[in-house]
Write a protein that holds these residues in place. Structure first.
Motif, PDB file in Angstrom:
ATOM      1  N   SER A  65      11.972 -23.959   5.877  1.00 30.63           N
ATOM      2  CA  SER A  65      13.025 -24.688   5.166  1.00 30.63           C
ATOM      3  C   SER A  65      13.667 -23.871   4.049  1.00 30.63           C
ATOM      4  CB  SER A  65      12.477 -26.002   4.610  1.00 30.63           C
ATOM      5  OG  SER A  65      11.350 -25.761   3.793  1.00 30.63           O
ATOM      6  N   SER A  66      13.007 -22.833   3.567  1.00 29.39           N
ATOM      7  CA  SER A  66      13.566 -21.995   2.499  1.00 29.39           C
ATOM      8  C   SER A  66      14.382 -20.824   3.024  1.00 29.39           C
ATOM      9  CB  SER A  66      12.450 -21.461   1.604  1.00 29.39           C
ATOM     10  OG  SER A  66      11.787 -22.517   0.980  1.00 29.39           O
ATOM     11  N   THR A  67      13.903 -20.212   4.107  1.00 30.64           N
ATOM     12  CA  THR A  67      14.534 -18.974   4.589  1.00 30.64           C
ATOM     13  C   THR A  67      15.293 -19.110   5.890  1.00 30.64           C
ATOM     14  OG1 THR A  67      12.606 -18.268   5.862  1.00 30.64           O
ATOM     15  CG2 THR A  67      12.660 -17.650   3.508  1.00 30.64           C
ATOM     16  N   GLY A  68      15.011 -20.157   6.652  1.00 32.78           N
ATOM     17  CA  GLY A  68      15.630 -20.316   7.967  1.00 32.78           C
ATOM     18  C   GLY A  68      14.928 -19.529   9.058  1.00 32.78           C
ATOM     19  N   ALA A  69      13.861 -18.809   8.695  1.00 31.06           N
ATOM     20  CA  ALA A  69      13.112 -18.021   9.681  1.00 31.06           C
ATOM     21  C   ALA A  69      12.277 -18.930  10.572  1.00 31.06           C
ATOM     22  CB  ALA A  69      12.206 -17.023   8.964  1.00 31.06           C
ATOM     23  N   THR A  70      12.018 -18.473  11.772  1.00 31.15           N
ATOM     24  CA  THR A  70      11.161 -19.206  12.698  1.00 31.15           C
ATOM     25  C   THR A  70       9.718 -19.135  12.222  1.00 31.15           C
ATOM     26  OG1 THR A  70      12.625 -18.646  14.515  1.00 31.15           O
ATOM     27  CG2 THR A  70      10.412 -19.354  15.104  1.00 31.15           C
ATOM     28  N   LEU A  71       9.025 -20.251  12.229  1.00 26.60           N
ATOM     29  CA  LEU A  71       7.611 -20.297  11.854  1.00 26.60           C
ATOM     30  C   LEU A  71       6.775 -19.987  13.091  1.00 26.60           C
ATOM     31  CD1 LEU A  71       7.741 -23.426   9.537  1.00 26.60           C
ATOM     32  CD2 LEU A  71       7.455 -21.040   8.836  1.00 26.60           C
ATOM     33  N   LEU A  72       6.621 -18.709  13.352  1.00 29.37           N
ATOM     34  CA  LEU A  72       5.951 -18.261  14.575  1.00 29.37           C
ATOM     35  C   LEU A  72       4.525 -18.767  14.692  1.00 29.37           C
ATOM     36  CD1 LEU A  72       7.304 -14.624  14.877  1.00 29.37           C
ATOM     37  CD2 LEU A  72       7.979 -16.633  16.192  1.00 29.37           C
ATOM     38  N   LYS A  73       3.802 -18.831  13.584  1.00 27.94           N
ATOM     39  CA  LYS A  73       2.408 -19.282  13.659  1.00 27.94           C
ATOM     40  C   LYS A  73       2.327 -20.718  14.165  1.00 27.94           C
ATOM     41  CE  LYS A  73       1.823 -20.780   8.848  1.00 27.94           C
ATOM     42  NZ  LYS A  73       1.542 -22.181   9.038  1.00 27.94           N
ATOM     43  N   ASN A  74       3.297 -21.549  13.809  1.00 31.68           N
ATOM     44  CA  ASN A  74       3.303 -22.932  14.296  1.00 31.68           C
ATOM     45  C   ASN A  74       3.641 -22.995  15.778  1.00 31.68           C
ATOM     46  OD1 ASN A  74       2.731 -23.534  11.660  1.00 31.68           O
ATOM     47  ND2 ASN A  74       4.622 -24.635  11.250  1.00 31.68           N
ATOM     48  N   LEU A  75       4.570 -22.172  16.212  1.00 35.34           N
ATOM     49  CA  LEU A  75       4.891 -22.125  17.640  1.00 35.34           C
ATOM     50  C   LEU A  75       3.712 -21.576  18.446  1.00 35.34           C
ATOM     51  CD1 LEU A  75       8.598 -20.920  17.594  1.00 35.34           C
ATOM     52  CD2 LEU A  75       7.735 -23.205  18.115  1.00 35.34           C
ATOM     53  N   GLN A  76       3.014 -20.595  17.903  1.00 33.56           N
ATOM     54  CA  GLN A  76       1.838 -20.053  18.584  1.00 33.56           C
ATOM     55  C   GLN A  76       0.741 -21.095  18.693  1.00 33.56           C
ATOM     56  OE1 GLN A  76       1.306 -16.670  16.017  1.00 33.56           O
ATOM     57  NE2 GLN A  76       2.472 -15.314  17.366  1.00 33.56           N
ATOM     58  N   PHE A  77       0.568 -21.892  17.665  1.00 31.18           N
ATOM     59  CA  PHE A  77      -0.407 -22.984  17.671  1.00 31.18           C
ATOM     60  C   PHE A  77      -0.086 -23.963  18.804  1.00 31.18           C
ATOM     61  CE2 PHE A  77      -2.549 -26.764  16.023  1.00 31.18           C
ATOM     62  CZ  PHE A  77      -3.697 -26.255  15.415  1.00 31.18           C
ATOM     63  N   LEU A  78       1.191 -24.306  18.931  1.00 32.78           N
ATOM     64  CA  LEU A  78       1.635 -25.215  19.982  1.00 32.78           C
ATOM     65  C   LEU A  78       1.393 -24.618  21.371  1.00 32.78           C
ATOM     66  CD1 LEU A  78       3.139 -27.755  21.007  1.00 32.78           C
ATOM     67  CD2 LEU A  78       5.269 -26.490  20.651  1.00 32.78           C
ATOM     68  N   VAL A  79       1.761 -23.364  21.556  1.00 31.36           N
ATOM     69  CA  VAL A  79       1.587 -22.707  22.859  1.00 31.36           C
ATOM     70  C   VAL A  79       0.109 -22.632  23.223  1.00 31.36           C
ATOM     71  CG1 VAL A  79       1.842 -20.502  24.069  1.00 31.36           C
ATOM     72  CG2 VAL A  79       3.761 -21.456  22.775  1.00 31.36           C
ATOM     73  N   GLN A  80      -0.734 -22.323  22.257  1.00 35.36           N
ATOM     74  CA  GLN A  80      -2.175 -22.264  22.520  1.00 35.36           C
ATOM     75  C   GLN A  80      -2.692 -23.631  22.943  1.00 35.36           C
ATOM     76  OE1 GLN A  80      -4.576 -20.690  19.343  1.00 35.36           O
ATOM     77  NE2 GLN A  80      -6.469 -21.309  20.309  1.00 35.36           N
ATOM     78  N   TRP A  81      -2.284 -24.688  22.243  1.00 33.33           N
ATOM     79  CA  TRP A  81      -2.711 -26.052  22.580  1.00 33.33           C
ATOM     80  C   TRP A  81      -2.263 -26.423  23.991  1.00 33.33           C
ATOM     81  CZ3 TRP A  81       0.312 -30.709  23.027  1.00 33.33           C
ATOM     82  CH2 TRP A  81      -0.437 -31.889  23.082  1.00 33.33           C
ATOM     83  N   LEU A  82      -1.010 -26.112  24.320  1.00 35.47           N
ATOM     84  CA  LEU A  82      -0.508 -26.411  25.664  1.00 35.47           C
ATOM     85  C   LEU A  82      -1.355 -25.697  26.719  1.00 35.47           C
ATOM     86  CD1 LEU A  82       3.333 -26.203  25.044  1.00 35.47           C
ATOM     87  CD2 LEU A  82       2.041 -28.257  25.682  1.00 35.47           C
ATOM     88  N   GLY A  83      -1.714 -24.466  26.461  1.00 37.85           N
ATOM     89  CA  GLY A  83      -2.541 -23.714  27.398  1.00 37.85           C
ATOM     90  C   GLY A  83      -3.938 -24.286  27.528  1.00 37.85           C
ATOM     91  N   GLU A  84      -4.506 -24.770  26.433  1.00 43.89           N
ATOM     92  CA  GLU A  84      -5.849 -25.365  26.458  1.00 43.89           C
ATOM     93  C   GLU A  84      -5.877 -26.619  27.336  1.00 43.89           C
ATOM     94  OE1 GLU A  84      -8.713 -24.376  24.985  1.00 43.89           O
ATOM     95  OE2 GLU A  84      -7.857 -22.650  23.968  1.00 43.89           O
ATOM     96  N   LEU A  85      -4.780 -27.344  27.395  1.00 45.69           N
ATOM     97  CA  LEU A  85      -4.730 -28.584  28.173  1.00 45.69           C
ATOM     98  C   LEU A  85      -4.728 -28.347  29.665  1.00 45.69           C
ATOM     99  CD1 LEU A  85      -2.074 -30.619  26.167  1.00 45.69           C
ATOM    100  CD2 LEU A  85      -4.561 -30.817  26.052  1.00 45.69           C
ATOM    101  N   GLN A  86      -4.363 -27.159  30.086  1.00 49.67           N
ATOM    102  CA  GLN A  86      -4.179 -26.884  31.515  1.00 49.67           C
ATOM    103  C   GLN A  86      -5.458 -26.582  32.218  1.00 49.67           C
ATOM    104  OE1 GLN A  86      -1.184 -27.867  32.459  1.00 49.67           O
ATOM    105  NE2 GLN A  86      -0.836 -28.098  30.305  1.00 49.67           N
TER     106      GLN A  86
END
Length: 113
Positions: free
Chosen positions: A92-113
């Motif tokens: 919210s301050s810089t407009g940069a992508t929060l990669l660690k949050n996206l990585q957390f999501l991708v890891q969770w999605l992979g764990e479900l499979q």
């Protein structure tokens, strides 16, 4: 999207044709808190065999923390938890992508499979 869950979530994600479906509810909340009507949403999604829900907020700070949750909205350490909360994908301050949050999501999605 099945008519029974139309407007319960924003979209349904599958990583492949025979993989676990995940309901995604995109948000733009201003502070941490509970998700409105989660129990109702979860019950409707279960009727169409969708057990997993990802709540994804748009903006957060670099210090924000993702959480695994139970359907009762208690915090869990289990990566196989049925609910995940991503506090933001854009800083919210810089407009940069929060990669660690996206990585957390991708890891969770992979764990479900």
């Amino acid at each position: 999207m099945p008519l029974e869950v139309y407007e319960v979530c924003d979209f349904i994600v599958r990583l492949g044709p025979n993989t676990t479906p995940v309901a995604v509810d995109a948000k733009n909340w201003q502070s941490d808190g509970s998700i409105d009507n989660h129990a109702v949403k979860a019950d409707k999604l279960k009727q169409v065999r969708i057990e997993n829900i990802a709540y994804i907020n748009l903006f957060a700070s670099e210090q924000s923390q993702c959480r695994y949750l139970t359907h009762g909205f208690t915090v869990s350490q289990d990566s196989f938890s049925p609910v995940i909360e991503i506090p933001g994908v854009v800083n919210s301050s810089t407009g940069a992508t929060l990669l660690k949050n996206l990585q957390f999501l991708v890891q969770w999605l992979g764990e479900l499979q």
